[in-house]
Scaffold this motif. Structure first.
Motif, PDB file in Angstrom:
ATOM      1  N   SER A  88       5.335   8.947  -4.120  1.00  0.00           N
ATOM      2  CA  SER A  88       3.373  10.296  -4.145  1.00  0.00           C
ATOM      3  C   SER A  88       3.347  10.743  -5.551  1.00  0.00           C
ATOM      4  CB  SER A  88       4.397  11.268  -3.602  1.00  0.00           C
ATOM      5  OG  SER A  88       4.554  12.290  -4.088  1.00  0.00           O
ATOM      6  N   LEU A 111       3.848   5.882   2.551  1.00  0.00           N
ATOM      7  CA  LEU A 111       4.710   7.257   2.632  1.00  0.00           C
ATOM      8  C   LEU A 111       3.975   7.543   4.385  1.00  0.00           C
ATOM      9  CD1 LEU A 111       3.411   8.171  -0.838  1.00  0.00           C
ATOM     10  CD2 LEU A 111       5.263   8.152  -0.019  1.00  0.00           C
ATOM     11  N   GLN A 112       3.086   6.963   4.835  1.00  0.00           N
ATOM     12  CA  GLN A 112       2.863   7.572   5.972  1.00  0.00           C
ATOM     13  C   GLN A 112       4.153   7.231   6.961  1.00  0.00           C
ATOM     14  OE1 GLN A 112      -0.316   4.986   8.031  1.00  0.00           O
ATOM     15  NE2 GLN A 112      -0.654   6.968   9.151  1.00  0.00           N
ATOM     16  N   TYR A 162       1.291  14.187   0.289  1.00  0.00           N
ATOM     17  CA  TYR A 162       3.204  14.074  -0.303  1.00  0.00           C
ATOM     18  C   TYR A 162       3.744  14.534  -1.095  1.00  0.00           C
ATOM     19  CZ  TYR A 162       0.851  10.202   3.825  1.00  0.00           C
ATOM     20  OH  TYR A 162       0.797   9.943   4.628  1.00  0.00           O
ATOM     21  N   ASP A 177       0.525  -1.162  -0.291  1.00  0.00           N
ATOM     22  CA  ASP A 177      -0.008  -0.217  -0.444  1.00  0.00           C
ATOM     23  C   ASP A 177       0.650   0.887   0.314  1.00  0.00           C
ATOM     24  OD1 ASP A 177      -2.346   2.203  -0.084  1.00  0.00           O
ATOM     25  OD2 ASP A 177      -3.082   1.674   1.988  1.00  0.00           O
ATOM     26  N   PRO A 178       0.641   1.741  -0.837  1.00  0.00           N
ATOM     27  CA  PRO A 178       2.002   3.174  -1.404  1.00  0.00           C
ATOM     28  C   PRO A 178       1.554   4.202  -0.313  1.00  0.00           C
ATOM     29  CG  PRO A 178       0.252   3.495  -2.743  1.00  0.00           C
ATOM     30  CD  PRO A 178       0.134   1.896  -2.584  1.00  0.00           C
ATOM     31  N   LYS A 179       0.066   4.118   0.466  1.00  0.00           N
ATOM     32  CA  LYS A 179      -0.643   5.268   1.686  1.00  0.00           C
ATOM     33  C   LYS A 179       0.385   4.944   2.701  1.00  0.00           C
ATOM     34  CE  LYS A 179      -4.614   8.509   2.615  1.00  0.00           C
ATOM     35  NZ  LYS A 179      -5.584   8.394   3.024  1.00  0.00           N
ATOM     36  N   GLN A 180       0.386   3.343   2.636  1.00  0.00           N
ATOM     37  CA  GLN A 180       1.336   3.473   4.121  1.00  0.00           C
ATOM     38  C   GLN A 180       2.533   3.676   4.415  1.00  0.00           C
ATOM     39  OE1 GLN A 180       0.350  -0.916   4.950  1.00  0.00           O
ATOM     40  NE2 GLN A 180       0.988  -0.120   7.683  1.00  0.00           N
ATOM     41  N   THR A 211       1.577   7.498  -7.483  1.00  0.00           N
ATOM     42  CA  THR A 211       0.308   6.980  -6.938  1.00  0.00           C
ATOM     43  C   THR A 211      -0.665   7.838  -6.449  1.00  0.00           C
ATOM     44  OG1 THR A 211       1.214   7.304  -4.531  1.00  0.00           O
ATOM     45  CG2 THR A 211       1.744   4.665  -5.778  1.00  0.00           C
ATOM     46  N   ASP A 212      -0.500   9.396  -7.291  1.00  0.00           N
ATOM     47  CA  ASP A 212      -1.483  10.257  -7.116  1.00  0.00           C
ATOM     48  C   ASP A 212      -1.301  10.570  -5.457  1.00  0.00           C
ATOM     49  OD1 ASP A 212      -3.321  12.037  -7.481  1.00  0.00           O
ATOM     50  OD2 ASP A 212      -4.969  11.062  -8.057  1.00  0.00           O
ATOM     51  N   GLN A 213      -0.945  11.361  -4.927  1.00  0.00           N
ATOM     52  CA  GLN A 213      -0.606  10.906  -3.250  1.00  0.00           C
ATOM     53  C   GLN A 213      -0.262  12.846  -3.430  1.00  0.00           C
ATOM     54  OE1 GLN A 213      -0.906   8.123  -0.051  1.00  0.00           O
ATOM     55  NE2 GLN A 213       0.286   6.922  -2.004  1.00  0.00           N
TER      56      GLN A 213
END
Length: 751
Positions: A476, A419-420, A484, A414-417, A479-481
């Protein structure tokens, strides 16, 4: 007709047969090392690819990081090992030592002389005949080993089990010809850490007892002992040849027994285990089949490929139903899934993991999941796992691994995790070593650099933080975040804030913005990590064009690259106060200020490609491979470092290198062999053909990819993994007319 069919069948069988490449691997490569001068800091590792345990003879004292040194004259044990660096010592170690004549348990007294002429050191098999007539042999499985001890006919035959350092337990079960127990030695481990082992012998015990290695006191006839340095001994009949099957587990004794049964149960003798291990290694090594070159070049290549294939190590086991699970050295609990260990990312993000991304994408994907599992279990991304988090060296390079995997299509997490987890890493300092979170993170954010002398190694940290921030920015973006992206898009240019235009070097500066006084570019330490200004000038992996711009153009940039090799190989020891081995190795290499024995400068040779002079990359990379590497005990120019220095050679010998992990590009150098066939995990083949290649013809005259003219000085990951043919025509003179245009140069953030 029958005769013809038989001939055709035999011919096809011969073509399909896996080549014997194990014969090229010398596991003694790099073992002639000591504190003052390292030629690899390796040991003769007997193991399977990425196996949970390795096995080795032991010349050093218990607890000594230099567990095997080629110049030593005695062996004091044959041990289960995991060590990835002499400087970090080892964990979960226990050892066996055969003894003839009177029982001697002390590691000093039981030590026996040996000669390298009586030693065989291959990945699948280690053998040594000691001066006292005892022969020891070992062959590996992933979580165990098959050992054989052949005693001389005269004299008693003993085997001593040493519990190494810290707490251990042994229990002798004569009726089952078995010893069980545990050891818990190690650093960076929870309180409940234990390595459980089970040993089964094929011959009955004549006598037995326990002992402890603090006072070397022996309890004859005792069956069980627990305490610091608890060990056991057993006696066999005189002149016996004894086989021992051993396996271990971090979960339980029962799991250790299951590992032994599953991995060693089918092998009736050591020859069978040895043959099975050879088959695994030959299949593994033949994934990169080289042709042409000298026999020594093949030996160097496959010895390096072997060592690049040991890390990161498996730290998981399979339960009775065949499902993976593991004891976590991060939280001390049992979890389902995969875990890996024994690597320091400051070293291995550069080449070892990019090599794995090509060769082992399934394992690589599991590794990314394991990174985030470690974050969940201890609250931090690992930086130096051994087997838990040590926080050694500098930087937060877990994000490099994650971004690189994503850029290369390995998207198992999970790229969001991710980056978090990285944002937490980048805005906190953890309780462990320098790379656990960030030293000076507030100042880095507020000033745009880590100040020196407020923080040690500050300039090196600034450079590596900026690269890591690029990796987070890259992930980021892909993965369109945008949250970040906005945070890291400014910080990834922070390398500019430690560049001094008056000296054209990266320098230390304090919190007031003042440059460190009395600047000497050959002074080691201070604001730099294990190097000097010449070494750290180039750590802008993600924006080499930005560095060129800072240095006011390609002419200045390439002139300074040239100067690395033309400067005298002199050392100012700086804050180290004396010569450390990295300095000694740079002086010995006699390549100016180029210090290949350590990581910061290992990519620098490839930077000529970014400034329109790829022929200089081609020259220097071949010089380094031929002058600084070989297959002998003196085979490396410094610490091998968990597969990194070996992976540099493997990738460079193929003809390319991963200058900027986090992108999908490898920068082209100069291949060693006339033909290389890479068999990918997906079954496709990528072939690299270099016509007229030899030690003089190191320059690329022209290139083609899949039959079409190819002018870029890089190749994409997908070009490799899709399979195909990369062709080079080699010549003896620099192809100075082959100047790559801007679009043919590798990735940089700046234009």
């Amino acid at each position: 007709m029958k005769y013809l069919i038989v001939l055709l069948f035999v011919s096809k069988l011969a073509v399909a047969q896996t080549p014997d490449l194990v014969k090229y691997v010398n596991t003694l490569q790099g073992t002639n090392s000591k504190h003052e001068l390292t030629r690899g800091n390796t040991y003769p590792t007997t193991a399977l690819p990425f196996g949970m345990n390795t096995w080795t003879p032991q010349t050093g004292r218990n607890g000594d990081g230099w567990k095997y040194q080629y110049f030593k004259k005695t062996i004091r044990g044959f041990q289960q090992a995991h060590q990835c660096s002499s400087w970090s010592n080892d964990y979960a170690v226990f050892s066996f030592m055969p003894v003839t004549g009177a029982l001697k348990v002390s590691e000093e007294e039981r030590a026996a002389g040996f000669n390298h002429d009586n030693e065989v050191a291959r990945p699948n098999y280690y053998k040594v005949k000691l001066d006292n007539g005892i022969t020891t042999e070992m062959s590996p499985t992933e979580r165990g080993a098959h050992l054989r001890f052949s005693f001389p006919k005269e004299g008693k035959s003993y085997l001593v089990l040493d519990g190494y350092t810290k707490m251990s337990m042994v229990k002798i079960i004569p009726s089952e010809r078995k010893i069980i127990g545990y050891v818990n030695n190690g650093h960076y481990v929870p309180e409940n850490f234990k390595n459980y082992f089970v040993v089964v012998f094929d011959k009955p015990f004549k006598s037995y007892g326990t002992w402890e290695n603090r006072t070397n006191s022996v309890s004859t006839g005792a069956l069980e002992l627990e305490g610091k340095g608890a060990g056991a001994y057993i006696e066999f009949k005189a002149g016996e040849q004894v086989q021992a099957k051993v396996a271990s587990s971090y979960i339980s004794t029962e799991q250790a027994a299951l590992n032994l049964k599953r991995e060693l149960g089918k092998f009736k003798n050591l020859e069978a285990t040895k043959a099975a291990a050879a088959k695994i290694w030959n299949e593994h090594l033949s994934r990169i089949l080289v042709e042409g070159g000298t026999e020594e070049e093949k030996a160097t290549f496959y010895s390096c490929f072997f060592r690049a294939s040991l890390f990161s190590r498996q730290f998981f086991e399979y339960d009775k139903d065949g499902k993976p699970y593991y004891y976590s050295a991060y939280d001390g609990k049992i979890h389902e899934g995969y875990m890996y260990t024994d690597t320091g990312f400051w070293d291995t993000f550069r080449a070892q993991f990019p090599l794995n991304a090509i060769m082992h994408p399934t394992m690589h994907g599991r590794y990314m999941q394991a990174l985030l599992a470690a974050y969940e279990q201890c609250g931090w991304l690992p930086s130096w796992s051994f087997p838990g988090e040590g926080g050694s060296m500098i930087g937060n390079h877990a994000i490099s691994l994650l971004a690189d995997a994503w850029a290369k299509g390995i998207r198992t997490f999970d790229p969001k995790q991710a980056l978090q987890a990285y944002l937490h890493e980048a805005t906190n300092k953890g309780p462990w070593g320098p790379a656990n979170g960030r030293h000076g993170w507030k100042e880095y954010y507020q000033l745009g650099y880590v100040p020196y002398p407020e923080y040690g190694e500050a300039t090196a940290k600034t450079l590596e933080y900026a690269y890591d921030d690029f990796c987070a920015w890259q992930l980021s973006k892909e993965t369109d975040q945008p949250f970040y992206t906005r945070i890291f898009e400014r910080q990834m240019f922070n390398y500019k804030n430690v560049y001094d235009p008056s000296t054209r070097f990266m320098r230390g500066r304090n919190s007031k913005g003042e440059w460190k006084a009395n600047f000497d570019p050959i002074e080691w330490g201070g604001p730099y990590t294990e190097g000097n200004a010449w070494h750290w000038q180039w750590s802008v992996f993600h924006d080499v064009q930005g560095l060129i711009n800072l240095m006011q153009g390609e002419k200045n940039f390439t002139a300074k690259l040239d100067s690395v090799f033309s400067e005298p190989n002199k050392v100012n020891t700086g804050t180290y106060g004396g010569m450390i081995h990295e300095m000694t190795e740079m002086v010995m290499a006699n390549m100016g200020q180029y210090a290949h024995g350590n990581q910061p400068i290992q990519h620098m040779i490839y930077l000529y490609n970014y400034a329109g002079q790829p022929w200089k990359t081609q020259y220097h990379v071949r010089q380094v491979m031929s002058r600084l590497y070989n297959s002998t005990e003196n085979g490396y120019p410094g610490d091998e470092d968990q597969g990194q220095t070996s992976s540099w050679y493997v990738l460079s010998a193929l003809g390319f290198y991963s200058v900027c992990p986090g992108t999908d590009q490898y920068v082209i150098g100069s291949p060693v062999f006339s033909k290389v066939t890479i068999t990918l995990e997906n079954g496709k083949k990528f072939v690299i053909q270099a016509r007229n290649n030899n030690s003089q013809n190191v320059y690329i005259r022209s290139a083609k990819l899949n039959g079409k003219d190819y002018t870029p000085t890089y190749i994409k990951h997908s070009d490799i993994t899709n399979g195909g043919l990369l062709e080079f025509d080699m010549q003896a003179q620099p192809a100075t007319q082959r100047t790559p245009g801007i679009s043919d140069r590798p990735f940089s953030l700046s234009k």
